[in-house]
Design an enzyme around this catalytic site. Structure first.
Site, PDB file in Angstrom:
ATOM      1  N   GLU A 398       0.816  -1.167   0.023  1.00 40.20           N
ATOM      2  CA  GLU A 398      -0.033  -0.110   0.121  1.00 40.20           C
ATOM      3  C   GLU A 398       0.914   1.157  -0.029  1.00 40.20           C
ATOM      4  OE1 GLU A 398      -2.909  -0.034   3.017  1.00 40.20           O
ATOM      5  OE2 GLU A 398      -3.436  -2.326   2.759  1.00 40.20           O
ATOM      6  N   GLY A 399       0.215   2.400   0.143  1.00 41.30           N
ATOM      7  CA  GLY A 399       0.878   3.448   0.286  1.00 41.30           C
ATOM      8  C   GLY A 399       1.835   4.042  -0.890  1.00 41.30           C
TER       9      GLY A 399
END
Length: 611
Positions: A398-399
């Site tokens: 993620e991110g």
């Protein structure tokens, strides 16, 4: 927009003043042997465009990002709706046959901001008309004269980059007919000759005067051929498709044939790895409590077919060194011992369940920027799998873990190191553990479905380089991938294949997002760069287990409506799917712990639906 406004008036083209034209006509009539053409001697004026009211869908038009809608319309039952993206102006165009040295009038009705209607290839001065803002239907029009040798002209409508959807209707090009006759009749006798898990072979009766044929799959052009047979490939297994065919010649494209449905066979590839036909996937907080309390692995109900241990995290963002640290007693007073934890894994496996290590999560940013980090990732993940005797690996990056370099524009041939190294690492792990190794991925919508509209930094830069960044990983591993369960939560609005934005909070969002995976889609709106569909047994839908678990929670009734629509094509809402997928694998949820917190509501609904 300043450059747009500056150049738009020039697009109207310059026309000779009427007084000068009259003087030239008078001069010609004074020359011996030159006479004016009578109206009877000229080719009769007619509308030489085809399907200008879009009553036959997009037949006759080539669109980068268009569809037909039944509201709003200017007249009839349908109109064009197209949505420009940051790298695409959503042009729809058709090439028509015209006469040389002849006058034509182009007109049409539009709605929206910065909408153009124009003609190119005129042989003289190409022209266009435009409106900066039309809150209701506005008529645009312009005229041109063809060149002395011009026999083809392209008419078009388009919007402006990133300014929102526009509509167009009743487009016409009036002038002397090109004299090439009529488009051919619609083909008859369409039938299937062979159906596999990934392809459908079709044949039909030849049409007099046709020079080519187009095959449509669920209303979208899938192939153009010169003969009377075609094979459509890249299809999902156990999926119903609807096929039509048209015939074309220089005068245009025929209407579509009658629909012929075909259902592909069951697929065998991709590593089902012993999963049941419909599986329930859940993340277990194994290294933290996160407010929901710690749940021992042995206490996870048998309904859960795949249990993802959350999370393995890197020692640093770029090290590639993944560690799995079990929840400490200070945070999880009821945590089991390592011995009991390993025994619970074996007991789950003996019951036919799969236990995986999930890498990443919200706090576990992983960037394999070098070959050394890639190799460390492989060795450290292997150590975790071997230590606990796990069945496989879940990638939950993620991110900022994945993003695309500015010059990386083809999802089929990625060049960004963090992408290339991750693909290499996952292929190495799959090869090391064999065909029964379970490989799953849990990307966010921003990294997958958002790729329909944007990919990387975009053609002119300025976009978020993470847009669609999971697509090359999914595509490269599609033959090894057991499950893709995109997180349909904590998401902003995402454009679906209907070119409408869909937001969390109801079944329509899950239906639209899943339909994109099972239908495939052009990346960044490029029809020549299509992300192929996944097989339905490779897809599960990611949902929060409760309102505490994340944004985007939907009630059990909305979960049921989602499954009804995708697997039975019943109980659907405003979004029209492109197929029916009874083999859809199932559901994923964040998380087992939060579902326990809410009295197992998510699990109970899954069990009630699939039995």
């Amino acid at each position: 927009m300043e450059a747009l406004v500056e150049r738009a008036p020039r697009a109207h083209g310059a026309r000779r003043p009427r007084s000068v034209s009259a003087l030239l006509t008078a001069a010609l009539l004074a020359v011996p042997g030159v006479t004016a053409l009578s109206s009877a001697a000229r080719a009769a004026d007619a509308d030489v465009s085809r399907n200008g009211g879009f009553e036959s869908g997009l037949t006759g038009w080539t669109c980068t990002a268009g569809t037909t809608v039944n509201s709003p319309v200017h007249s009839g039952s349908y109109a064009l709706q197209a949505t420009p993206a940051g790298s695409d102006n959503a042009q729809c165009a058709q090439t028509v046959t015209v006469l040389p040295d002849s006058q034509y009038t182009l007109s049409g009705y539009v709605r929206g901001s910065y909408v153009y209607l124009g003609a190119s290839g005129t042989g003289t001065t190409d022209v266009s008309a435009w409106t900066q803002s039309a809150s209701d239907w506005q008529k645009l029009g312009t005229t041109f004269r063809t060149g002395p040798t011009t026999t083809k002209v392209t008419i078009y409508t388009h919007g402006w980059y990133g300014t929102g959807a526009y509509q167009a209707d009743d487009i016409s090009l009036v002038g002397p007919g090109g004299g090439t006759g009529q488009p051919p009749a619609a083909p008859a006798g369409l039938r299937t000759t062979a159906v596999t898990s990934s392809s459908v072979a079709l044949t039909w009766t030849a049409v007099t005067g046709a020079t080519s044929y187009a095959v449509y799959r669920d209303g979208v052009k899938a192939a153009t051929v010169s003969g009377t047979s075609a094979t459509v490939t890249g299809l999902a297994a156990s999926t119903e498709y609807r096929f039509q065919v048209t015939a074309s010649n220089d005068a245009g494209e025929s209407a579509k044939s009658a629909v012929v449905p075909a259902t592909t066979g069951a697929g065998n590839g991709g590593g089902s790895a012993g999963l049941p036909a419909h599986a329930l996937v859940g993340y277990l907080h194994a290294s933290f409590a996160n407010g929901s309390g710690y749940t021992r692995l042995a206490d996870v109900p048998d309904s859960w077919d795949v249990i993802d241990l959350a999370f393995g995290e890197p020692t640093s963002t770029t090290s590639g060194d993944i560690r799995f640290n079990r929840c400490p007693v200070t945070e999880c007073p009821n945590v089991e011992s390592d011995a009991d934890f390993k025994a619970a894994i074996k007991a789950k496996q003996a019951a036919g369940k799969k236990v995986l290590i999930s890498i990443g999560g919200q706090n576990g940013q992983v960037q394999l920027t070098t070959a050394a980090a890639r190799d460390t990732f492989v060795s450290s993940v292997s150590k975790i799998i071997d230590t606990y005797g796990l069945d496989g690996l879940d990638i939950d990056f993620e991110g900022h873990s994945l993003s695309l370099n500015a010059n990386d524009t083809d999802f089929r041939n990625p060049t960004t190191p963090v992408i290339v190294n991750l693909i290499s690492a996952l292929k190495t792990l799959k090869a090391r553990y064999g065909s029964e190794f379970v490989l799953t991925m849990a990307p966010e919508t921003f990294f997958v479905q958002n790729g329909y509209q944007y990919y990387g930094t975009g053609r002119w830069g300025g976009q978020d380089p993470r847009c669609g960044a999971y697509l090359p990983v999914i595509h490269a591993l599609r033959d090894d991938l057991t499950l893709l369960h995109v997180q349909d939560y904590n998401s902003g609005p995402i454009m679906g294949l209907d070119n409408q934005y869909h937001s969390m909070g109801g079944a329509d969002f899950h239906i639209a997002m899943t339909d994109m995976l099972l239908t495939g889609f052009p990346v960044a709106g490029d029809p020549g760069n299509v992300f192929p569909p996944l097989r339905p047994e490779q897809v599960a839908i990611g949902m929060p287990a409760s309102t505490n678990a994340g944004n985007g929670y939907v009630s059990p009734s909305e979960v049921t409506r989602t499954l009804d629509c995708l697997t039975k094509r019943t109980n659907c809402g405003s979004y029209a799917t492109h197929g029916t997928w009874p083999a859809l694998r199932g559901l994923m949820t964040w998380s087992v712990n939060w579902d326990r917190w809410s009295n197992w509501e998510f699990r109970k609904n899954f069990d009630a639906y699939f039995g």
